[in-house]
Motif scaffolding. Structure first.
Motif, PDB file in Angstrom:
ATOM      1  N   VAL A 128       2.224  -3.411   4.326  1.00 20.22           N
ATOM      2  CA  VAL A 128       0.618  -3.730   4.422  1.00 20.22           C
ATOM      3  C   VAL A 128      -0.063  -4.041   2.988  1.00 20.22           C
ATOM      4  CG1 VAL A 128      -1.929  -2.306   4.682  1.00 20.22           C
ATOM      5  CG2 VAL A 128       0.295  -1.832   6.137  1.00 20.22           C
ATOM      6  N   LEU A 175      -7.748  -1.545  10.078  1.00 18.61           N
ATOM      7  CA  LEU A 175      -6.753  -1.099   9.535  1.00 18.61           C
ATOM      8  C   LEU A 175      -6.809  -0.247   8.101  1.00 18.61           C
ATOM      9  CD1 LEU A 175      -3.650  -0.601   9.103  1.00 18.61           C
ATOM     10  CD2 LEU A 175      -3.508  -2.957   8.234  1.00 18.61           C
ATOM     11  N   HIS A 231     -11.935  -4.802   9.698  1.00 19.90           N
ATOM     12  CA  HIS A 231     -11.263  -3.802   8.599  1.00 19.90           C
ATOM     13  C   HIS A 231     -10.777  -2.491   9.188  1.00 19.90           C
ATOM     14  CE1 HIS A 231     -13.702  -6.752   6.603  1.00 19.90           C
ATOM     15  NE2 HIS A 231     -13.098  -6.435   5.389  1.00 19.90           N
ATOM     16  N   ASP A 278       8.539  -4.698   6.417  1.00 18.97           N
ATOM     17  CA  ASP A 278       7.151  -4.941   6.946  1.00 18.97           C
ATOM     18  C   ASP A 278       6.186  -4.230   5.913  1.00 18.97           C
ATOM     19  OD1 ASP A 278       7.939  -5.915   9.084  1.00 18.97           O
ATOM     20  OD2 ASP A 278       7.595  -4.180  10.513  1.00 18.97           O
ATOM     21  N   VAL A 333       0.960  -0.943  -0.064  1.00 13.82           N
ATOM     22  CA  VAL A 333      -0.083  -0.038   0.038  1.00 13.82           C
ATOM     23  C   VAL A 333       0.924   1.299   0.005  1.00 13.82           C
ATOM     24  CG1 VAL A 333      -1.684   1.256   1.400  1.00 13.82           C
ATOM     25  CG2 VAL A 333      -1.887  -1.077   0.932  1.00 13.82           C
ATOM     26  N   SER A 343      -9.111  -8.531   3.923  1.00 13.48           N
ATOM     27  CA  SER A 343      -8.984  -7.331   4.571  1.00 13.48           C
ATOM     28  C   SER A 343      -7.547  -6.899   4.075  1.00 13.48           C
ATOM     29  CB  SER A 343      -9.413  -7.225   5.976  1.00 13.48           C
ATOM     30  OG  SER A 343      -8.556  -8.192   6.554  1.00 13.48           O
ATOM     31  N   MET A 344      -7.115  -5.515   4.744  1.00 12.63           N
ATOM     32  CA  MET A 344      -5.670  -4.662   4.626  1.00 12.63           C
ATOM     33  C   MET A 344      -5.217  -5.477   5.778  1.00 12.63           C
ATOM     34  SD  MET A 344      -5.260  -2.778   2.116  1.00 12.63           S
ATOM     35  CE  MET A 344      -5.893  -1.458   1.203  1.00 12.63           C
ATOM     36  N   VAL A 345      -3.905  -5.872   5.757  1.00 16.05           N
ATOM     37  CA  VAL A 345      -3.331  -6.632   7.127  1.00 16.05           C
ATOM     38  C   VAL A 345      -1.648  -6.284   6.747  1.00 16.05           C
ATOM     39  CG1 VAL A 345      -4.588  -8.779   7.087  1.00 16.05           C
ATOM     40  CG2 VAL A 345      -2.476  -8.643   5.650  1.00 16.05           C
ATOM     41  N   LEU A 346      -1.317  -6.306   7.969  1.00 11.77           N
ATOM     42  CA  LEU A 346       0.161  -5.719   8.122  1.00 11.77           C
ATOM     43  C   LEU A 346       1.009  -7.332   7.759  1.00 11.77           C
ATOM     44  CD1 LEU A 346       2.733  -4.041   8.649  1.00 11.77           C
ATOM     45  CD2 LEU A 346       2.442  -4.704  11.206  1.00 11.77           C
ATOM     46  N   ARG A 347       1.897  -7.400   6.860  1.00 14.09           N
ATOM     47  CA  ARG A 347       2.909  -8.535   6.764  1.00 14.09           C
ATOM     48  C   ARG A 347       4.200  -8.221   7.463  1.00 14.09           C
ATOM     49  NH1 ARG A 347      -0.936 -12.570   5.501  1.00 14.09           N
ATOM     50  NH2 ARG A 347      -1.681 -12.341   3.511  1.00 14.09           N
ATOM     51  N   ARG A 348       4.458  -8.973   8.478  1.00 14.12           N
ATOM     52  CA  ARG A 348       5.858  -8.745   9.105  1.00 14.12           C
ATOM     53  C   ARG A 348       6.902  -9.282   8.273  1.00 14.12           C
ATOM     54  NH1 ARG A 348       6.268  -4.582  12.970  1.00 14.12           N
ATOM     55  NH2 ARG A 348       4.422  -5.013  14.543  1.00 14.12           N
ATOM     56  N   GLN A 388       0.875   4.143  -2.941  1.00 11.75           N
ATOM     57  CA  GLN A 388       0.558   5.605  -2.615  1.00 11.75           C
ATOM     58  C   GLN A 388       1.673   6.378  -3.125  1.00 11.75           C
ATOM     59  OE1 GLN A 388       0.074   4.840   1.806  1.00 11.75           O
ATOM     60  NE2 GLN A 388      -1.878   5.941   1.327  1.00 11.75           N
TER      61      GLN A 388
END
Lengths: 365, 544
Positions: A325, B122, B120, A323, A39, A333-338, A43
């Motif tokens: 998103v 985040l 949702h 890291d 993301v 859904s949007m998630v954080l991938r470490r 952007q």
């Protein structure tokens, strides 16, 4: 060691950023494409396209748009893999190659386990048009409705017709099989269709969603789309909140304009409308789709994905080397991938920032 | 840097101020008139109205629902002008960027997005972070999820529910709790199409009434300032005022906020079986001071409805204008996005428009009734200036009424209502009351110590024009709007609450996620590393 090359020869990162800025700033209508990025990277890329008054497209736009065209012309019923996992007593798999598009699909949907909510029952699984030998899931009895890729649209249409009680011109045996499937769909408590737009086209998705709409007249039925590669859904979402539009959007007139034909990356390059391109493919290093076109090209990709020609700047893989998103297929859904393997490589956003820092001052910010 | 606004008519209901006076601020905060110092910067605002920055308590500005609406309606937000230099994305229609710009230009400095599903969160924060100038926050949506419904069914202690709410607010970084059609969203997944206050969710044996009441008590017990924010059953249906009245009767004497009540102010009179019941509703609101409401005014415009009440949205699909929509059965939640167009010539739409204004005019206390259009469900937030003008002028309302279908006027009391809101009441409704509703200690007023969020308007006969283009807006003391145009872009804060709770709930929740979804709960938590501006959060204090 530098992670940048020019026509295959190593150059310093500083020189690479300088050169990239030169190329983009000299262009009349630069293209920011690929956009296989997290993301934050998307952007930065979209802001860059706007600043340069260029256009942007994603490498899997074709697939995102196959679903989106249905959304914006007719509408859509969707759910999450989680909700399908706990609730779907009937799963309708549509089209070939689903495990290729989403390797964890069957495990995530827990097709071999009973439903948890809305009643505890075994699931019924129907697969329309699987590849030969594909419709095997451990612990699950899969009913198949065979269809080649060419036959799939007709079979889907016939299935929808039978769900709606409309006649079809098919041999008796085939009609009987479809009728049984249609009955199963109608008697599902919470049916879920799973498809990948990468394997279908818009009209097939619309046919499927039309059938789902009709099924909802009497029961509950919905769908789980499998998103496009390279964080296509995450970039689509990001593009929507930044510009109001999905990718295939241009800023040539100073404001965002969206046109799925005009701003398609290959067309822009092959027609000569775009006179420079920034290609971003940080997840996989996938090459641009256009061929034999000699415009200045800057590529951002993982180490080892440098093309023979043009400028290449290595970036980390999102969620692996840094890291990041992204839109997660498993959660919708949007998630954080470490970062699983942190590396000393710039992120996509950092690489774009480094390029932008080299622009001369007469470019608006 | 000390700034002085002098000569303006200051309207500050929290401090009982309604007269000409000077206002000083420094380092982003309002300060008492300093002795022995002169201001570094002075603005002559004589002849202007000076208010605190406005606070919108319920406006769908970010998150999966809004973004779905953008994608659903590419035709709705074309831009037409090239952007000026130095303002990235300033011409994108219906973008995060535009949201901040347009709100700021009207003198709004804080906006709360009212409906974000916990899973949702985040996504919503990523959008909020992208909205310039204004401060923002969101309510997270509870009351249809298996974890909570199972807890209620199994008679869980209130303490454990409080812990669950605390953990969810922590994970989502929300500012409060909303409940949408309590139990009805889950029931819709089980093919139930209508769900009222005493209908029971299959599997759980709980009525909507029990769910919202238990949740209301638990939210109150968390000591967060914002009461349960309730989207009632039967939104939009003829005769649904009965549901609303019964809901107020069930409100247990505890604080309760009822969202967009215009959509519940309907009777069944007249040949269409649809009438305004705003008078009965307002009487009930006036008599129950524990309840607050926001109106959700309808204006005649093309809009899109965005709602977690997926059952209602599904039922709205056939009437969509244009006829398309997205129906999303989310994780223990839902979402429906259906476009619509309110038309002055449409009997039902005209009744809705009139009922909203009746509620505004018949509710006595502007501390109890909040100014919203439920953006974009009733009207876009850009119509606020026109709504202010309607509240301030009986003549303007009469002009509108002359365009309505004649049979509508027989089914509303609107023409008889001559009340006109004063600036003081407008400021109460949009500044003082939201401050109290969300428990803000640092905004909604112009007393010393408050953030220097200030809106200055130039009075003119056209009240809508006045409110559309603030003469000056200061955000944290920075001049951000001059003569209705953004002059300077800043980054706002995101407001959240962090009530005390017993951390032991976390291991239970981890186990629950692992068992039900086979996924780590942390996947759904909002973490600093995911955010572009993790330091932009500000905490709203809880009750002590």
């Amino acid at each position: 060691m530098s992670n940048a090359t020019l026509d295959g020869k190593s150059i310093s990162s500083e020189d690479a950023y300088e050169k990239a800025a030169e190329i983009l700033q000299a262009a009349n209508f630069p293209l920011v494409a690929g956009l296989g990025a997290d993301v934050a990277g998307a952007q930065a890329a979209i802001l860059l396209a706007e600043r340069l008054r260029g256009a942007f497209d994603h490498l899997a736009s074709r697939d995102s748009l196959a679903d989106l065209e249905v959304v914006r012309s007719a509408g859509i019923f969707v759910t999450t893999p989680n909700e399908a996992r706990v609730r779907a007593d009937l799963v309708l798999l549509v089209g070939p190659g689903l495990t290729g598009y989403w390797p964890a699909i069957f495990d995530r949907l827990a097709l071999d386990k009973e439903t948890v909510h809305g009643g505890k029952t075994a699931r019924r699984v129907i697969w329309v048009g699987p590849k030969r030998g594909e419709a095997k899931i451990d612990g699950v009895e899969v009913e198949t409705i065979p269809a080649t890729e060419a036959e799939l649209p007709g079979v889907l249409a016939a299935l929808r017709a039978r769900v709606g009680g409309r006649p079809v011109a098919l041999p008796a045996a085939a009609a009987k099989k479809l009728d049984a499937a249609a009955e199963a769909l109608k008697s599902a408590r919470f049916g879920v269709a799973v498809w990948s737009a990468a394997g279908l086209d818009s009209l097939m998705v619309e046919m499927l969603q039309g059938m789902i709409t009709e099924l909802n007249a009497t029961t509950r039925f919905t769908g789980v789309p499998i998103g496009g590669r390279g964080n296509a859904t995450g970039v689509l979402q990001t593009s929507a909140w930044m510009t109001g539009f999905p990718p295939r959007t241009g800023f040539g007139r100073g404001y965002p304009e969206h046109d799925t034909w005009r701003f398609e990356a290959s067309r822009l390059v092959e027609s000569g409308e775009a006179d420079a391109a920034l290609w971003i493919s940080a997840y996989s290093g996938e090459a641009p789709p256009w061929e034999d076109v000699d415009i200045p090209l800057i590529t951002l990709g993982p180490p080892g994905s440098a093309p023979k020609h043009g400028l290449f700047i290595a970036v980390g893989k999102p969620g692996e080397n840094y890291d990041a998103v992204e839109f997660a297929q498993e959660t919708s859904s949007m998630v954080l991938r470490r970062a699983s393997a942190p590396a000393e490589l710039p992120t996509v956003a950092e690489a774009i920032a480094a390029i932008s820092a080299k622009f001369s001052e007469d470019l608006p910010c | 840097m000390l700034t002085r606004l002098y000569g303006g008519h200051v309207v500050d209901p929290v401090n009982g101020v309604d007269g000409v006076g000077d206002l000083y601020f420094e380092d982003g905060r309002i300060v008492a008139p300093p002795e022995g110092r002169s201001a570094d910067v002075e603005h002559d605002v004589s002849g202007h109205i000076v208010m605190a920055g406005a606070i919108d308590i319920h406006s769908h500005i970010a998150g999966g629902g809004v973004n779905t609406a953008r994608l659903l309606l590419p035709e709705a937000h074309r831009a037409h002008r090239p952007r000026p230099a130095n303002t990235p994305l300033s011409t994108a229609g219906w973008s995060t960027f535009e949201t901040g710009r347009l709100y700021a230009q009207m003198g709004y400095t804080t906006v709360i997005e009212p409906a974000v599903s916990p899973h949702h969160a985040l996504h919503a924060h990523l959008e909020l972070a992208d909205i310039p100038i204004i401060d923002k926050g969101f309510l997270t949506v509870l009351g249809n999820e298996d974890f909570l419904l199972s807890a209620f069914r199994d008679g869980a202690t209130q303490d454990s529910v409080v812990d669950y709410i605390g953990a969810t607010l922590e994970a989502t970084r929300a500012i409060g709790v909303k409940c949408v059609n309590a139990g009805g969203v889950d029931a819709f997944k089980q093919n139930i199409r209508h769900f009222s206050l005493d209908d029971v969710v299959p599997e759980y044996g709980l009525s909507s009434r029990e769910i919202f009441q238990t949740l209301q008590r638990a939210v109150n017990a968390t000591k967060i300032r914002h009461p349960l924010h309730l989207h009632m059953n039967n939104l939009g249906l003829p005769g649904n005022v009965e549901t609303a009245l019964a809901t107020i009767d069930s409100s247990q004497g505890l604080p309760l906020h009822l969202a967009h009540v215009q959509f519940y102010a309907y009777g069944t009179e007249g040949k269409n079986g649809f009438s305004s019941a705003a008078a009965r509703f307002a009487e009930k609101i006036n008599a129950n001071k524990n309840v607050t409401v926001d109106v959700g005014q309808v204006m005649f415009a093309d809009i899109v409805t965005i709602s977690s009440d997926v059952m209602k949205q599904f039922n709205s699909l056939p009437g969509g204008r244009p006829k398309k929509g997205v129906i999303f059965d989310g994780d223990s939640n839902g979402l429906g996005v259906v476009p619509y167009s309110y038309r002055v010539s449409d009997f039902f739409n005209a009744v809705q428009w009139a009922a909203g204004l009746e509620l505004f005019l018949l509710c006595d206390d502007p501390m109890q009734v909040f100014f919203t259009t439920d953006h974009p469900n009733g009207a876009p937030f850009t119509t606020y200036p026109e709504v202010f003008a309607l509240l301030m002028s009986a003549d303007k309302r009469a002009q509108y009424c002359s365009r309505l279908p004649a049979d509508v006027l027989e089914l509303t009391n609107l023409p008889a209502l001559k009340r006109e809101y004063s600036f003081y009441e407008i400021a109460t409704m949009t500044r003082a009351a939201p401050r109290k509703l969300y428990g803000f200690e640092d905004r909604g007023q112009l007393g010393a110590g408050s953030v220097a969020d200030i809106a200055v308007y130039k009075p003119q006969p056209d009240k809508a024009a006045m409110f559309r283009s603030a003469a000056y807006v200061f955000k944290d003391g920075n001049l951000v709007v001059r003569d209705g145009k953004v002059s300077h872009y800043t980054k706002g804060r995101t407001l959240r609450v962090r009530p005390e709770y017993d951390r032991k709930i976390n291991s239970r929740l981890d186990k629950y996620y692992d068992g039900l979804y086979g996924l780590p709960r942390s996947l759904f938590e909002v973490q600093d590393a995911a955010l572009p501006n993790a330091d932009a959060f500000a905490e709203v204090p809880c009750r002590s």
